[in-house]
Design an enzyme around this catalytic site. Structure first.
Site, short mmCIF file in Angstrom:
data_model
loop_
_atom_site.label_atom_id
_atom_site.label_comp_id
_atom_site.label_asym_id
_atom_site.label_seq_id
_atom_site.Cartn_x
_atom_site.Cartn_y
_atom_site.Cartn_z
N ALA A 8 46.59 15.27 47.84
CA ALA A 8 45.73 15.22 46.66
C ALA A 8 45.79 16.54 45.88
CB ALA A 8 44.31 14.87 47.05
N HIS A 9 44.98 16.64 44.86
CA HIS A 9 44.99 17.76 43.92
C HIS A 9 44.61 19.09 44.58
CE1 HIS A 9 40.56 17.97 43.88
NE2 HIS A 9 40.65 16.66 44.07
N ASP A 10 45.08 20.18 43.99
CA ASP A 10 44.66 21.54 44.36
C ASP A 10 44.87 21.83 45.84
OD1 ASP A 10 43.56 22.32 41.71
OD2 ASP A 10 42.17 20.68 42.11
#
Length: 213
Positions: free
Chosen positions: A133-135
Protein backbone atom coordinates in the site's frame (compact mmCIF):
# COMPACT_ATOMS: atom_id res chain seq x y z
CA UNK A 1 25.67 -7.13 -30.32
CA UNK A 2 23.35 -9.99 -29.42
CA UNK A 3 21.66 -9.91 -26.01
CA UNK A 4 21.34 -12.85 -23.64
CA UNK A 5 19.37 -13.20 -20.41
CA UNK A 6 20.04 -15.65 -17.61
CA UNK A 7 17.81 -16.33 -14.62
CA UNK A 8 19.78 -17.70 -11.69
CA UNK A 9 17.76 -20.47 -10.06
CA UNK A 10 15.71 -23.07 -11.92
CA UNK A 11 13.57 -24.04 -8.93
CA UNK A 12 9.87 -23.38 -8.55
CA UNK A 13 9.98 -19.59 -8.46
CA UNK A 14 12.36 -19.45 -11.39
CA UNK A 15 10.11 -21.69 -13.49
CA UNK A 16 7.12 -19.54 -12.56
CA UNK A 17 8.75 -16.26 -13.53
CA UNK A 18 11.26 -16.77 -16.34
CA UNK A 19 8.55 -16.25 -18.99
CA UNK A 20 8.11 -12.65 -17.74
CA UNK A 21 11.18 -11.81 -19.84
CA UNK A 22 8.85 -11.99 -22.84
CA UNK A 23 7.23 -8.79 -21.55
CA UNK A 24 10.47 -6.91 -22.22
CA UNK A 25 10.77 -4.71 -25.28
CA UNK A 26 14.05 -6.46 -26.16
CA UNK A 27 14.68 -9.87 -27.68
CA UNK A 28 16.97 -12.15 -25.70
CA UNK A 29 18.44 -15.61 -25.92
CA UNK A 30 17.22 -16.99 -22.59
CA UNK A 31 18.96 -19.38 -20.18
CA UNK A 32 18.41 -20.87 -16.77
CA UNK A 33 21.56 -20.63 -14.65
CA UNK A 34 21.80 -23.39 -12.05
CA UNK A 35 24.89 -25.47 -11.30
CA UNK A 36 22.92 -27.85 -9.05
CA UNK A 37 20.57 -29.12 -11.78
CA UNK A 38 21.93 -31.85 -14.04
CA UNK A 39 19.31 -31.71 -16.80
CA UNK A 40 20.33 -29.78 -19.91
CA UNK A 41 17.01 -27.99 -20.40
CA UNK A 42 13.80 -27.12 -18.56
CA UNK A 43 10.63 -26.21 -20.47
CA UNK A 44 12.77 -25.96 -23.58
CA UNK A 45 15.18 -23.46 -21.97
CA UNK A 46 18.84 -24.44 -21.81
CA UNK A 47 20.36 -24.83 -18.32
CA UNK A 48 23.95 -23.69 -17.85
CA UNK A 49 26.25 -22.78 -14.96
CA UNK A 50 27.09 -19.23 -13.91
CA UNK A 51 30.63 -19.72 -15.20
CA UNK A 52 29.34 -20.79 -18.61
CA UNK A 53 27.00 -17.81 -18.79
CA UNK A 54 29.62 -15.26 -17.76
CA UNK A 55 32.16 -16.73 -20.18
CA UNK A 56 29.95 -16.34 -23.25
CA UNK A 57 31.77 -13.94 -25.56
CA UNK A 58 30.53 -11.05 -27.67
CA UNK A 59 27.10 -10.95 -26.03
CA UNK A 60 25.48 -8.25 -23.92
CA UNK A 61 24.51 -10.10 -20.72
CA UNK A 62 21.43 -9.47 -18.58
CA UNK A 63 20.30 -11.39 -15.50
CA UNK A 64 18.00 -11.74 -12.53
CA UNK A 65 18.05 -13.99 -9.44
CA UNK A 66 15.12 -16.17 -8.35
CA UNK A 67 16.92 -17.62 -5.30
CA UNK A 68 14.81 -17.23 -2.14
CA UNK A 69 17.71 -16.94 0.34
CA UNK A 70 18.25 -13.19 0.42
CA UNK A 71 21.93 -13.28 1.43
CA UNK A 72 22.68 -15.70 -1.42
CA UNK A 73 20.64 -13.47 -3.74
CA UNK A 74 22.88 -10.52 -2.86
CA UNK A 75 26.09 -12.54 -3.26
CA UNK A 76 25.01 -13.83 -6.68
CA UNK A 77 23.89 -10.40 -7.86
CA UNK A 78 27.13 -8.78 -6.72
CA UNK A 79 29.18 -11.40 -8.56
CA UNK A 80 27.23 -11.07 -11.81
CA UNK A 81 27.44 -7.27 -11.77
CA UNK A 82 31.17 -7.42 -11.00
CA UNK A 83 31.53 -9.55 -14.13
CA UNK A 84 29.70 -7.08 -16.34
CA UNK A 85 26.16 -8.50 -16.38
CA UNK A 86 23.26 -6.06 -16.11
CA UNK A 87 20.30 -6.61 -13.78
CA UNK A 88 16.87 -6.50 -15.43
CA UNK A 89 13.38 -6.59 -13.90
CA UNK A 90 10.91 -9.45 -14.40
CA UNK A 91 7.32 -8.22 -14.19
CA UNK A 92 4.12 -10.08 -15.01
CA UNK A 93 1.70 -8.43 -17.41
CA UNK A 94 -0.86 -8.33 -14.59
CA UNK A 95 1.50 -6.51 -12.21
CA UNK A 96 0.16 -3.04 -11.34
CA UNK A 97 2.42 -0.15 -10.32
CA UNK A 98 0.67 3.04 -9.20
CA UNK A 99 3.79 5.20 -9.27
CA UNK A 100 6.17 3.33 -6.96
CA UNK A 101 9.93 3.49 -7.42
CA UNK A 102 11.65 0.09 -7.69
CA UNK A 103 15.41 -0.35 -7.72
CA UNK A 104 17.13 -2.88 -9.99
CA UNK A 105 16.34 -6.57 -10.23
CA UNK A 106 12.76 -6.76 -8.96
CA UNK A 107 10.53 -9.77 -9.69
CA UNK A 108 6.81 -8.96 -9.45
CA UNK A 109 4.53 -11.91 -10.07
CA UNK A 110 0.98 -12.21 -11.35
CA UNK A 111 -1.68 -9.95 -9.81
CA UNK A 112 0.71 -8.03 -7.56
CA UNK A 113 0.01 -4.38 -6.78
CA UNK A 114 2.34 -1.64 -5.57
CA UNK A 115 0.69 1.64 -4.70
CA UNK A 116 1.59 5.33 -4.62
CA UNK A 117 4.59 6.84 -2.86
CA UNK A 118 6.35 3.53 -2.31
CA UNK A 119 10.11 3.10 -2.51
CA UNK A 120 11.51 -0.43 -2.99
CA UNK A 121 15.14 -1.54 -2.93
CA UNK A 122 17.23 -3.95 -4.96
CA UNK A 123 16.19 -7.47 -6.03
CA UNK A 124 12.76 -7.41 -4.42
CA UNK A 125 10.64 -10.57 -4.79
CA UNK A 126 6.88 -9.97 -4.77
CA UNK A 127 5.06 -13.25 -5.23
CA UNK A 128 1.58 -13.59 -6.71
CA UNK A 129 -1.41 -11.78 -5.20
CA UNK A 130 0.75 -9.70 -2.83
CA UNK A 131 0.23 -5.97 -2.41
CA UNK A 132 2.12 -2.98 -1.03
CA UNK A 133 0.00 0.00 0.00
CA UNK A 134 0.88 3.71 0.00
CA UNK A 135 3.80 5.35 1.82
CA UNK A 136 5.87 2.20 2.32
CA UNK A 137 9.64 1.83 2.22
CA UNK A 138 11.06 -1.61 1.41
CA UNK A 139 14.78 -2.32 1.69
CA UNK A 140 17.09 -4.43 -0.44
CA UNK A 141 16.68 -8.19 -1.01
CA UNK A 142 13.27 -8.37 0.66
CA UNK A 143 10.92 -11.27 -0.14
CA UNK A 144 7.12 -11.31 -0.13
CA UNK A 145 5.66 -14.82 -0.35
CA UNK A 146 2.22 -15.19 -2.01
CA UNK A 147 -0.74 -13.12 -0.80
CA UNK A 148 1.14 -10.79 1.56
CA UNK A 149 -0.79 -7.66 2.52
CA UNK A 150 1.44 -4.77 3.50
CA UNK A 151 -0.64 -1.78 4.57
CA UNK A 152 0.41 1.86 4.47
CA UNK A 153 3.06 3.73 6.45
CA UNK A 154 5.31 0.72 6.90
CA UNK A 155 9.09 0.29 6.79
CA UNK A 156 10.53 -3.12 5.87
CA UNK A 157 14.29 -3.32 6.25
CA UNK A 158 16.87 -5.24 4.18
CA UNK A 159 16.74 -9.05 3.91
CA UNK A 160 13.32 -9.41 5.57
CA UNK A 161 11.07 -12.33 4.58
CA UNK A 162 7.28 -12.12 4.80
CA UNK A 163 5.47 -15.46 4.73
CA UNK A 164 2.39 -16.45 2.77
CA UNK A 165 -0.83 -14.59 3.66
CA UNK A 166 0.67 -12.52 6.44
CA UNK A 167 -0.87 -9.10 7.10
CA UNK A 168 0.96 -5.97 8.23
CA UNK A 169 -1.23 -3.48 10.09
CA UNK A 170 -0.90 0.07 8.82
CA UNK A 171 1.29 2.52 10.70
CA UNK A 172 1.01 6.29 10.80
CA UNK A 173 3.14 8.99 9.16
CA UNK A 174 4.74 9.87 12.51
CA UNK A 175 5.04 6.24 13.69
CA UNK A 176 5.33 3.75 10.80
CA UNK A 177 5.18 0.03 11.48
CA UNK A 178 8.71 -1.36 11.20
CA UNK A 179 9.90 -4.84 10.23
CA UNK A 180 13.57 -5.06 11.20
CA UNK A 181 16.50 -6.14 9.10
CA UNK A 182 16.57 -9.88 8.41
CA UNK A 183 13.28 -10.52 10.23
CA UNK A 184 11.04 -13.44 9.22
CA UNK A 185 7.25 -13.20 9.47
CA UNK A 186 5.46 -16.56 9.57
CA UNK A 187 2.65 -17.49 7.20
CA UNK A 188 -0.75 -16.19 8.23
CA UNK A 189 0.67 -13.88 10.89
CA UNK A 190 -0.97 -10.55 11.67
CA UNK A 191 1.67 -7.99 12.55
CA UNK A 192 0.39 -5.17 14.75
CA UNK A 193 3.67 -4.04 16.38
CA UNK A 194 7.28 -3.49 15.32
CA UNK A 195 9.33 -6.65 14.83
CA UNK A 196 13.01 -6.42 15.86
CA UNK A 197 15.78 -7.20 13.39
CA UNK A 198 16.75 -10.86 12.88
CA UNK A 199 13.66 -12.09 14.73
CA UNK A 200 11.13 -14.74 13.75
CA UNK A 201 7.54 -13.70 14.47
CA UNK A 202 4.35 -15.71 14.08
CA UNK A 203 0.75 -15.88 15.23
CA UNK A 204 -2.30 -13.63 15.52
CA UNK A 205 -1.29 -11.14 16.68
CA UNK A 206 2.32 -11.82 15.72
CA UNK A 207 4.82 -12.35 18.53
CA UNK A 208 8.55 -12.95 18.42
CA UNK A 209 9.17 -16.66 18.92
CA UNK A 210 12.86 -16.91 18.13
CA UNK A 211 15.99 -14.93 17.31
CA UNK A 212 17.96 -15.55 14.12
CA UNK A 213 21.17 -14.02 15.48
Amino acid sequence: MLKIFGLVGAGGYGRETIHFIKNSSDDFDVYFIDKNIKTKSIHGIKVITDEEFLNIKNKEKYFNVSVSNSKKRKSIADNFKKNGAIAIDLHAKSFINHGATLDEGSICSDYTIISADVKIGKFFHCNRLSQVAHDVTVGDYVTFAPNVNCNGNTIIEDFAYLGTSCILKHGTPDKPLRIGKGAVIGMGAVVTKDIPEYSIAAGVPAKVIKSRK
